[in-house]
Write a protein that holds these residues in place. Structure first.
Motif, PDB file in Angstrom:
ATOM      1  N   ARG A 108       0.854  -1.188   0.000  1.00  0.00           N
ATOM      2  CA  ARG A 108       0.000   0.000   0.000  1.00  0.00           C
ATOM      3  C   ARG A 108       0.889   1.237   0.000  1.00  0.00           C
ATOM      4  O   ARG A 108       1.428   1.614   1.029  1.00  0.00           O
ATOM      5  CB  ARG A 108      -0.915  -0.013   1.215  1.00  0.00           C
ATOM      6  N   VAL A 109       1.023   1.841  -1.151  1.00  0.00           N
ATOM      7  CA  VAL A 109       1.987   2.918  -1.363  1.00  0.00           C
ATOM      8  C   VAL A 109       1.382   4.294  -1.081  1.00  0.00           C
ATOM      9  O   VAL A 109       0.273   4.588  -1.502  1.00  0.00           O
ATOM     10  CB  VAL A 109       2.515   2.874  -2.817  1.00  0.00           C
ATOM     11  N   ASN A 110       2.161   5.104  -0.370  1.00  0.00           N
ATOM     12  CA  ASN A 110       1.867   6.530  -0.226  1.00  0.00           C
ATOM     13  C   ASN A 110       2.994   7.241  -0.974  1.00  0.00           C
ATOM     14  O   ASN A 110       4.049   7.525  -0.406  1.00  0.00           O
ATOM     15  CB  ASN A 110       1.839   6.951   1.240  1.00  0.00           C
ATOM     16  N   ILE A 111       2.801   7.441  -2.258  1.00  0.00           N
ATOM     17  CA  ILE A 111       3.880   7.921  -3.121  1.00  0.00           C
ATOM     18  C   ILE A 111       4.339   9.326  -2.723  1.00  0.00           C
ATOM     19  O   ILE A 111       5.518   9.654  -2.845  1.00  0.00           O
ATOM     20  CB  ILE A 111       3.477   7.833  -4.621  1.00  0.00           C
ATOM     21  N   LYS A 112       3.437  10.155  -2.217  1.00  0.00           N
ATOM     22  CA  LYS A 112       3.817  11.515  -1.802  1.00  0.00           C
ATOM     23  C   LYS A 112       4.800  11.491  -0.640  1.00  0.00           C
ATOM     24  O   LYS A 112       5.689  12.337  -0.555  1.00  0.00           O
ATOM     25  CB  LYS A 112       2.585  12.334  -1.445  1.00  0.00           C
ATOM     26  N   GLU A 113       4.639  10.534   0.268  1.00  0.00           N
ATOM     27  CA  GLU A 113       5.547  10.417   1.413  1.00  0.00           C
ATOM     28  C   GLU A 113       6.744   9.525   1.118  1.00  0.00           C
ATOM     29  O   GLU A 113       7.702   9.486   1.885  1.00  0.00           O
ATOM     30  CB  GLU A 113       4.796   9.879   2.635  1.00  0.00           C
ATOM     31  N   GLY A 114       6.656   8.760   0.037  1.00  0.00           N
ATOM     32  CA  GLY A 114       7.743   7.837  -0.293  1.00  0.00           C
ATOM     33  C   GLY A 114       7.768   6.611   0.594  1.00  0.00           C
ATOM     34  O   GLY A 114       8.818   6.015   0.823  1.00  0.00           O
ATOM     35  N   THR A 115       6.596   6.213   1.086  1.00  0.00           N
ATOM     36  CA  THR A 115       6.502   5.075   1.992  1.00  0.00           C
ATOM     37  C   THR A 115       5.462   4.077   1.500  1.00  0.00           C
ATOM     38  O   THR A 115       4.659   4.384   0.611  1.00  0.00           O
ATOM     39  CB  THR A 115       6.110   5.527   3.415  1.00  0.00           C
ATOM     40  N   ALA A 116       5.471   2.913   2.109  1.00  0.00           N
ATOM     41  CA  ALA A 116       4.450   1.903   1.806  1.00  0.00           C
ATOM     42  C   ALA A 116       4.304   0.983   3.006  1.00  0.00           C
ATOM     43  O   ALA A 116       5.233   0.818   3.803  1.00  0.00           O
ATOM     44  CB  ALA A 116       4.823   1.094   0.572  1.00  0.00           C
ATOM     45  N   GLU A 117       3.143   0.360   3.093  1.00  0.00           N
ATOM     46  CA  GLU A 117       2.873  -0.641   4.111  1.00  0.00           C
ATOM     47  C   GLU A 117       2.663  -1.982   3.422  1.00  0.00           C
ATOM     48  O   GLU A 117       1.955  -2.067   2.423  1.00  0.00           O
ATOM     49  CB  GLU A 117       1.620  -0.269   4.906  1.00  0.00           C
ATOM     50  N   ILE A 118       3.278  -3.007   3.967  1.00  0.00           N
ATOM     51  CA  ILE A 118       3.060  -4.370   3.477  1.00  0.00           C
ATOM     52  C   ILE A 118       2.017  -5.035   4.373  1.00  0.00           C
ATOM     53  O   ILE A 118       2.076  -4.912   5.595  1.00  0.00           O
ATOM     54  CB  ILE A 118       4.361  -5.205   3.495  1.00  0.00           C
ATOM     55  N   GLY A 119       1.075  -5.724   3.741  1.00  0.00           N
ATOM     56  CA  GLY A 119       0.099  -6.514   4.474  1.00  0.00           C
ATOM     57  C   GLY A 119      -0.024  -7.881   3.824  1.00  0.00           C
ATOM     58  O   GLY A 119       0.232  -8.019   2.621  1.00  0.00           O
ATOM     59  N   TYR A 120      -0.390  -8.891   4.592  1.00  0.00           N
ATOM     60  CA  TYR A 120      -0.453 -10.246   4.043  1.00  0.00           C
ATOM     61  C   TYR A 120      -1.408 -11.118   4.837  1.00  0.00           C
ATOM     62  O   TYR A 120      -1.674 -10.879   6.010  1.00  0.00           O
ATOM     63  CB  TYR A 120       0.935 -10.892   4.018  1.00  0.00           C
ATOM     64  N   THR A 121      -1.917 -12.122   4.160  1.00  0.00           N
ATOM     65  CA  THR A 121      -2.739 -13.163   4.760  1.00  0.00           C
ATOM     66  C   THR A 121      -2.361 -14.469   4.081  1.00  0.00           C
ATOM     67  O   THR A 121      -2.183 -14.504   2.859  1.00  0.00           O
ATOM     68  CB  THR A 121      -4.243 -12.901   4.526  1.00  0.00           C
ATOM     69  N   LEU A 122      -2.254 -15.534   4.869  1.00  0.00           N
ATOM     70  CA  LEU A 122      -1.854 -16.826   4.319  1.00  0.00           C
ATOM     71  C   LEU A 122      -2.717 -17.932   4.891  1.00  0.00           C
ATOM     72  O   LEU A 122      -2.974 -17.971   6.100  1.00  0.00           O
ATOM     73  CB  LEU A 122      -0.378 -17.096   4.651  1.00  0.00           C
ATOM     74  N   ASN A 123      -3.150 -18.834   4.028  1.00  0.00           N
ATOM     75  CA  ASN A 123      -3.877 -20.038   4.433  1.00  0.00           C
ATOM     76  C   ASN A 123      -3.044 -20.753   5.500  1.00  0.00           C
ATOM     77  O   ASN A 123      -1.858 -21.011   5.305  1.00  0.00           O
ATOM     78  CB  ASN A 123      -4.062 -20.928   3.198  1.00  0.00           C
ATOM     79  N   LYS A 124      -3.656 -21.078   6.656  1.00  0.00           N
ATOM     80  CA  LYS A 124      -2.885 -21.648   7.778  1.00  0.00           C
ATOM     81  C   LYS A 124      -2.221 -22.987   7.441  1.00  0.00           C
ATOM     82  O   LYS A 124      -1.246 -23.365   8.078  1.00  0.00           O
ATOM     83  CB  LYS A 124      -3.753 -21.768   9.028  1.00  0.00           C
ATOM     84  N   THR A 125      -2.707 -23.661   6.424  1.00  0.00           N
ATOM     85  CA  THR A 125      -2.078 -24.915   5.996  1.00  0.00           C
ATOM     86  C   THR A 125      -0.621 -24.684   5.583  1.00  0.00           C
ATOM     87  O   THR A 125       0.199 -25.586   5.659  1.00  0.00           O
ATOM     88  CB  THR A 125      -2.869 -25.522   4.808  1.00  0.00           C
ATOM     89  N   TYR A 126      -0.314 -23.447   5.180  1.00  0.00           N
ATOM     90  CA  TYR A 126       1.019 -23.133   4.652  1.00  0.00           C
ATOM     91  C   TYR A 126       1.862 -22.280   5.600  1.00  0.00           C
ATOM     92  O   TYR A 126       2.940 -21.830   5.230  1.00  0.00           O
ATOM     93  CB  TYR A 126       0.871 -22.451   3.281  1.00  0.00           C
ATOM     94  N   TRP A 127       1.379 -22.069   6.826  1.00  0.00           N
ATOM     95  CA  TRP A 127       2.145 -21.310   7.814  1.00  0.00           C
ATOM     96  C   TRP A 127       3.458 -22.029   8.124  1.00  0.00           C
ATOM     97  O   TRP A 127       3.547 -23.256   8.079  1.00  0.00           O
ATOM     98  CB  TRP A 127       1.353 -21.144   9.099  1.00  0.00           C
ATOM     99  N   GLY A 128       4.464 -21.270   8.467  1.00  0.00           N
ATOM    100  CA  GLY A 128       5.735 -21.825   8.922  1.00  0.00           C
ATOM    101  C   GLY A 128       6.650 -22.343   7.825  1.00  0.00           C
ATOM    102  O   GLY A 128       7.654 -22.995   8.118  1.00  0.00           O
ATOM    103  N   GLN A 129       6.338 -22.059   6.562  1.00  0.00           N
ATOM    104  CA  GLN A 129       7.165 -22.554   5.456  1.00  0.00           C
ATOM    105  C   GLN A 129       8.001 -21.455   4.800  1.00  0.00           C
ATOM    106  O   GLN A 129       8.650 -21.679   3.788  1.00  0.00           O
ATOM    107  CB  GLN A 129       6.269 -23.223   4.405  1.00  0.00           C
ATOM    108  N   GLY A 130       7.948 -20.248   5.357  1.00  0.00           N
ATOM    109  CA  GLY A 130       8.728 -19.142   4.804  1.00  0.00           C
ATOM    110  C   GLY A 130       8.179 -18.551   3.524  1.00  0.00           C
ATOM    111  O   GLY A 130       8.885 -17.821   2.823  1.00  0.00           O
ATOM    112  N   LEU A 131       6.923 -18.818   3.215  1.00  0.00           N
ATOM    113  CA  LEU A 131       6.344 -18.336   1.958  1.00  0.00           C
ATOM    114  C   LEU A 131       6.074 -16.834   1.967  1.00  0.00           C
ATOM    115  O   LEU A 131       6.334 -16.153   0.971  1.00  0.00           O
ATOM    116  CB  LEU A 131       5.077 -19.119   1.628  1.00  0.00           C
ATOM    117  N   VAL A 132       5.570 -16.302   3.077  1.00  0.00           N
ATOM    118  CA  VAL A 132       5.303 -14.861   3.122  1.00  0.00           C
ATOM    119  C   VAL A 132       6.611 -14.068   3.072  1.00  0.00           C
ATOM    120  O   VAL A 132       6.716 -13.119   2.291  1.00  0.00           O
ATOM    121  CB  VAL A 132       4.419 -14.473   4.329  1.00  0.00           C
ATOM    122  N   PRO A 133       7.643 -14.436   3.848  1.00  0.00           N
ATOM    123  CA  PRO A 133       8.909 -13.708   3.694  1.00  0.00           C
ATOM    124  C   PRO A 133       9.459 -13.776   2.267  1.00  0.00           C
ATOM    125  O   PRO A 133       9.987 -12.795   1.748  1.00  0.00           O
ATOM    126  CB  PRO A 133       9.846 -14.391   4.690  1.00  0.00           C
TER     127      PRO A 133
END
Length: 190
Positions: A91-116
């Motif tokens: 989620r980019v705020n181009i005027k400020e030069g910043t962004a926020e990362i957000g994520y959601t992952l199916n719990k079946t795939y938690w702990g596998q390093g996929l989001v990183p």
């Protein structure tokens, strides 16, 4: 105006990104079944959005949130079987030069390093192509696993705000992590 136009061009040119195990791509209504699989699970949704009650609700959210304004929003698709297992967005705020990362992952795939794995690609997009100066992420204090993802991508804890806001009727303590472009470049060089 040029900077804002370039931000849209960058997203238009980078609608599909790949990692070793994932394809980050736009969401479509064909993803409704896979999204409903995790979006209807309260354990997965507790800290991110209201639990979906029907597949029609999921279809509506895909159309109104992900398809109506697609730039910076990606489905996480496993390359091995083309299953959509979550979402990640910048989620980019181009005027400020910043962004926020957000994520959601199916719990079946938690702990596998996929989001990183996916987040590293978005950091590169943000710092190299969008020329951002800082990217951050937030999580509920009761969800330390999300904070661990942030640490794995090189972010450092910046603050904890107690009783910061109500999220779906519950008072939440919010933890913020962030990384600057210079920190990211230094880590990349090591």
């Amino acid at each position: 105006m040029e900077q804002i136009e370039n931000h849209y061009v960058v997203f238009a040119e980078n609608q599909v990104l790949e990692t070793e195990r994932l394809c980050l791509r736009p969401l479509t209504l064909a993803d409704a079944k896979d999204m409903f699989e995790y979006a209807s699970d309260e354990e997965t949704t507790t800290f991110v959005f209201p639990t979906h009650q029907t597949i029609e609700e999921t279809r509506t959210i895909i159309a109104s949130v992900f398809m109506a304004d697609p730039f910076g929003k990606f489905a996480l698709e496993l390359k091995e079987n083309h299953k959509m297992i979550g979402t990640i967005d910048l989620r980019v705020n181009i005027k400020e030069g910043t962004a926020e990362i957000g994520y959601t992952l199916n719990k079946t795939y938690w702990g596998q390093g996929l989001v990183p794995e996916a987040a590293h690609v978005l950091l590169a997009l943000g710092f190299e192509k969008l020329q951002l100066i800082r990217i951050f992420a937030v999580h509920d204090l009761k969800n330390p696993k999300s904070g661990r993802v942030m640490e794995k991508i090189g972010m450092t804890k910046e603050s904890t705000i107690y009783e910061a806001k109500k999220i779906y009727g519950k008072v939440s303590d919010i933890v913020t992590y962030g990384i600057t472009k210079s920190q990211w470049q230094k880590a990349k060089e090591q």
